[in-house]
Each structure stands twice: as C-alpha cells, then as structure tokens.
Design a protein around this motif. Sequence first.
Motif, PDB file in Angstrom:
ATOM      1  N   HIS A 202      23.991  10.232 -22.000  1.00  9.74           N
ATOM      2  CA  HIS A 202      24.752   9.577 -23.052  1.00  9.74           C
ATOM      3  C   HIS A 202      24.055   8.339 -23.615  1.00  9.74           C
ATOM      4  CE1 HIS A 202      28.522  11.542 -21.072  1.00  9.74           C
ATOM      5  NE2 HIS A 202      27.844  12.396 -21.812  1.00  9.74           N
ATOM      6  N   GLU A 203      23.429   7.550 -22.781  1.00  7.94           N
ATOM      7  CA  GLU A 203      22.753   6.337 -23.271  1.00  7.94           C
ATOM      8  C   GLU A 203      21.606   6.684 -24.207  1.00  7.94           C
ATOM      9  OE1 GLU A 203      21.588   3.589 -20.281  1.00  7.94           O
ATOM     10  OE2 GLU A 203      23.590   3.448 -19.372  1.00  7.94           O
ATOM     11  N   HIS A 206      23.051   7.837 -27.452  1.00  9.04           N
ATOM     12  CA  HIS A 206      23.590   6.709 -28.227  1.00  9.04           C
ATOM     13  C   HIS A 206      22.475   5.957 -28.948  1.00  9.04           C
ATOM     14  CE1 HIS A 206      25.334   2.600 -28.795  1.00  9.04           C
ATOM     15  NE2 HIS A 206      26.308   3.345 -29.287  1.00  9.04           N
ATOM     16  N   ARG A 207      21.338   5.805 -28.297  1.00 12.73           N
ATOM     17  CA  ARG A 207      20.208   5.124 -28.950  1.00 12.73           C
ATOM     18  C   ARG A 207      19.742   5.898 -30.180  1.00 12.73           C
ATOM     19  NH1 ARG A 207      18.449   4.355 -23.588  1.00 12.73           N
ATOM     20  NH2 ARG A 207      16.867   6.002 -23.796  1.00 12.73           N
ATOM     21  N   GLY A 210      22.134   5.604 -32.922  1.00  8.57           N
ATOM     22  CA  GLY A 210      21.989   4.273 -33.505  1.00  8.57           C
ATOM     23  C   GLY A 210      20.901   4.197 -34.559  1.00  8.57           C
ATOM     24  N   PRO A 215      25.489   0.950 -36.432  1.00 11.89           N
ATOM     25  CA  PRO A 215      25.897   0.775 -35.030  1.00 11.89           C
ATOM     26  C   PRO A 215      27.331   1.194 -34.727  1.00 11.89           C
ATOM     27  CG  PRO A 215      24.587  -1.092 -35.749  1.00 11.89           C
ATOM     28  CD  PRO A 215      24.810  -0.240 -36.961  1.00 11.89           C
ATOM     29  N   SER A 216      28.302   0.820 -35.563  1.00 11.39           N
ATOM     30  CA  SER A 216      29.697   1.185 -35.297  1.00 11.39           C
ATOM     31  C   SER A 216      29.912   2.682 -35.411  1.00 11.39           C
ATOM     32  CB  SER A 216      30.619   0.450 -36.275  1.00 11.39           C
ATOM     33  OG  SER A 216      30.285   0.786 -37.609  1.00 11.39           O
ATOM     34  N   LYS A 219      28.607   4.764 -32.288  1.00 12.36           N
ATOM     35  CA  LYS A 219      29.539   4.811 -31.162  1.00 12.36           C
ATOM     36  C   LYS A 219      30.625   5.852 -31.401  1.00 12.36           C
ATOM     37  CE  LYS A 219      31.510   3.166 -27.364  1.00 12.36           C
ATOM     38  NZ  LYS A 219      30.901   3.338 -26.026  1.00 12.36           N
ATOM     39  N   ASP A 220      31.158   5.883 -32.625  1.00  9.56           N
ATOM     40  CA  ASP A 220      32.196   6.867 -32.968  1.00  9.56           C
ATOM     41  C   ASP A 220      31.673   8.287 -32.852  1.00  9.56           C
ATOM     42  OD1 ASP A 220      33.915   4.782 -33.481  1.00  9.56           O
ATOM     43  OD2 ASP A 220      33.618   4.837 -35.667  1.00  9.56           O
ATOM     44  N   LEU A 222      29.161   9.388 -31.004  1.00  9.41           N
ATOM     45  CA  LEU A 222      28.966   9.708 -29.591  1.00  9.41           C
ATOM     46  C   LEU A 222      30.284  10.115 -28.945  1.00  9.41           C
ATOM     47  CD1 LEU A 222      27.104   9.646 -27.041  1.00  9.41           C
ATOM     48  CD2 LEU A 222      27.859   7.282 -26.722  1.00  9.41           C
ATOM     49  N   GLU A 223      31.334   9.343 -29.166  1.00  4.89           N
ATOM     50  CA  GLU A 223      32.625   9.630 -28.548  1.00  4.89           C
ATOM     51  C   GLU A 223      33.219  10.925 -29.088  1.00  4.89           C
ATOM     52  OE1 GLU A 223      33.789   8.105 -25.973  1.00  4.89           O
ATOM     53  OE2 GLU A 223      32.050   6.760 -26.040  1.00  4.89           O
TER      54      GLU A 223
END
Length: 447
Positions: A202-203, A206-207, A210, A215-216, A219-220, A222-223
């Motif tokens: 996941h990390e 996420h990168r 990004g 950035p915001s 995150k959305d 990814l989730e």
Amino acid sequence: MKKYTILIAAVAAIGGLLFGFDTAVIAGTLPALRSFFKLDDAAIGLVVAAASIGCIPGALFAGNLANRYGRKLMMLVTAVLYVIAAVGSGIAGSFEQLVAYRFIGGLAIGMASTLAPIYISEVAPAEFRGRLGMSQQLAIVLGILLAFISNYVIDSAGWSFLSPENTWRYMLAAAVIPSVIFFVLLLLVPESPRWLIQRERHEHAHRIFGRIYEPSKAKDELESVKADLASSGHGLRFMEIFSAKYRKVVLIGVVFAAIAQLTGINIIFYYAPLIFEKTHVGGSVLFQTVLTGVVNLIFTIVAFWLIDRLGRKKLLLIGSAVMGICMMVVGVLFYTDKLDSYLVLAAIFVYIAAFACTWGAVLWVYVAEIFSNKIRGSATSFAIFGNWTANAIVSWTFPIMLNGLGAPVTFFTYGVINFLMIVFVAKYVFETKGVALEKVEALYERL
C-alpha cells in the motif's frame, strides 16, 4: 492531468507501436518472400498469420502472468521477445524459421496488446482514461505508418548492400531499434499501483498515486481501490471469470474484441500491396500503402477529441455503418471492373478513417475498462485472445478468399459483417465514458 501520467502511459504504449510495426511490416515483404521461398497463397497466408497465431497464447496467458509477476516485469519480457523476433526474422534461412520467428513476434504482440491497455487503464484518472487509453491505438497506427515508411525507404534507397534477395531481411529486422528503446524506457516507469494494492504493498502504491494525482486525491484513490478489492476478494482462478457473476460481461468483451478484427481492417494493412496491385490507379504500390498509414494516423488523432466527448457506443455505431458502406463500394468497383478510378483509393481511405476514429480508437480502451479490478487481468487477456484468434483467421484466409472467391465476394462479405456489428453494439455494448473503474461492475450488472 499530470505530465508524469502522460509519460508513463506513453512508454507503455510503445509496446503498441511495436505491435503495429511488426504486424504491418510484413506487407512490404510479401512479393520478395513469395519469390525467395517459392510460396503459394496458403504459405503466404501462413507467413502473415504466424504473428497472429503467436498472439493467441501471448494474449491468453499475459493477464495471469501479469497478475502474478506484475505489469512492468511482463512488459520487459515482451520487449525482449520483440528483439528476438526482429533479429531472427532478418536472418531466417528457411520458410520454417521465418514462420517460427514471426510466431515469437506474435507472442510479444499478444502480450503487449493485453498488458499495455491494462497498465494504462490502471494509472489513468477516470476523466482522462479514454484519451490515455487511446495512446495505445495512436502508438499502433504510428507503428504501422513507420513500418510502411521503413519498407518504402529501404526498397527505394538504392544502398549498395541491398539487393532484391536481401531487402526483405532489412525490412523485418528494422524493428530491433524501437524494441531496444522500449526495453530501456520501461526500466524508468513504475509498477501499476492497483497491482501493488492487490499485493498489499500500500505505501508503494500511495507514492505512485501521489505522482499521478494531487496529494488529497491520491489518498482517496488508494482507499477506493482497497475497499473495492476488500469487497470482492483478492484471489481469482482463471475459470472464475466464467462464473454467473461475470460470464455475461466476459462474453461481451471477447465477442467485442473478436468482431473488431472482422471489420476487415487488417486485410487492408497486411495485404495493401496485393490489393493495390489489382487496381489500375497510377503510383507506387508501396507509396500508396504509406498513404493508408498516414490516413490511419490522422484520424486516430481525431479520435482523441471524440472518444471522451461522444462516448464509446456512438463511435462504434457510426464506424460500423461507414465501414460497411465502404466495403460494399470496393466490392462493386471490383465487380464492375472500374479499377482505374481513384474511387477505389477513396473508398479504402474513408474506410481506414472510419475504423481509426471509431473501432480502432475504442477497442483497446474498452476491453480494459469494462472489467472490475478483481477480474481485469484475466478477463482482458481472454478478450484479447478472442481478438487475435479472429485476426489469425482473417489474415490466413484473406489471400485464399481473394484468389478463390474473387475480390467482389470477399469485400461484400466484410461489408455485411460490418452491418451486422451494428446490431451487436446496439444491444450489448454499454457506455463507460467517465465512469471510474471501481464503478463499472454496477453497469454490467444492470444488463
């Protein structure tokens, strides 16, 4: 949309450029191959179809391999296979060796035609997915045009080391250059973030998100993908794509991908010189073939403007109608022996233009976006397997049909098929314009 997203999608699409180059380059070599290896119509058909036959297992297994080892690694394997095929075809000492190396090239094409759409769809924001997915088709038509230009230049260059006996070798080996470039550039792109999430990395995902989104939004995204995978499960056996839940959309995908070949587009690109030899319009056959590639490129660019505005379904309906009419016109011109008219070239060019901005534009986008995250790799692979199976049948049978049934019947047949495709699209193709990949499943559940 960030430039980074465009760049990584463009690198993945280079596999499509090689796909277009390798499938089209054979067109300029057919007269020389017929003479050099003493080939009949069936053997010529096999040389052309060998790449398409190789595409069948390449496409069929690419999805599962990509699910296991990742999209990026398998694209690197594809680049290596392209290099082997180009070198081998150029040095082939027998008909059998040429067919074998064409088959290896087909493995690469089949893999690339599956992997690039999957990768691009998984890194593209929903609102730009159509246009980014189109980069695959743009690369394919650029590859086709480059193949035609390469053939024309090599044939007319007059270099001292070229002769009628070896010109075809340089034509086929020219693919080495873009193949090596593809491999090097692939080393610079990231893995698909959606595949990384499936592997619970996941990390890392996420990168990458990004770099694709703000950035915001990263995150959305990814989730959203994590939630979708959590609700549907991570594991998938290949046969699960035929379960009651997915069977209908998978069948729609495979039929859609197969009939894209039954438009007859590749009888133009693979056999353009043979078709133009039967017409009486002045000019170099290879130069006329280059013009088909130019028309294809121009109207693929037009499709960038259309696909996320008109949507997928409208484009397909319009394209089928125009292509059907053009095939009928070509059939009539052959039947009435009006082959000294520029109307022959005009009908072929309009046909290519219609394909380029409709079926050609939509195919590689649609087959990668209609499947949910859980089944995308395997289902896309199976759909493109259907595409290449149809391609192999068309490319192998066309020279036999042309000389056995005659040009009028052959073109009338493809005209009728294009009209029948309107019925399929109207009934079974659902619109995906602007729909997030995680929301697509809800569309086909309503069918």
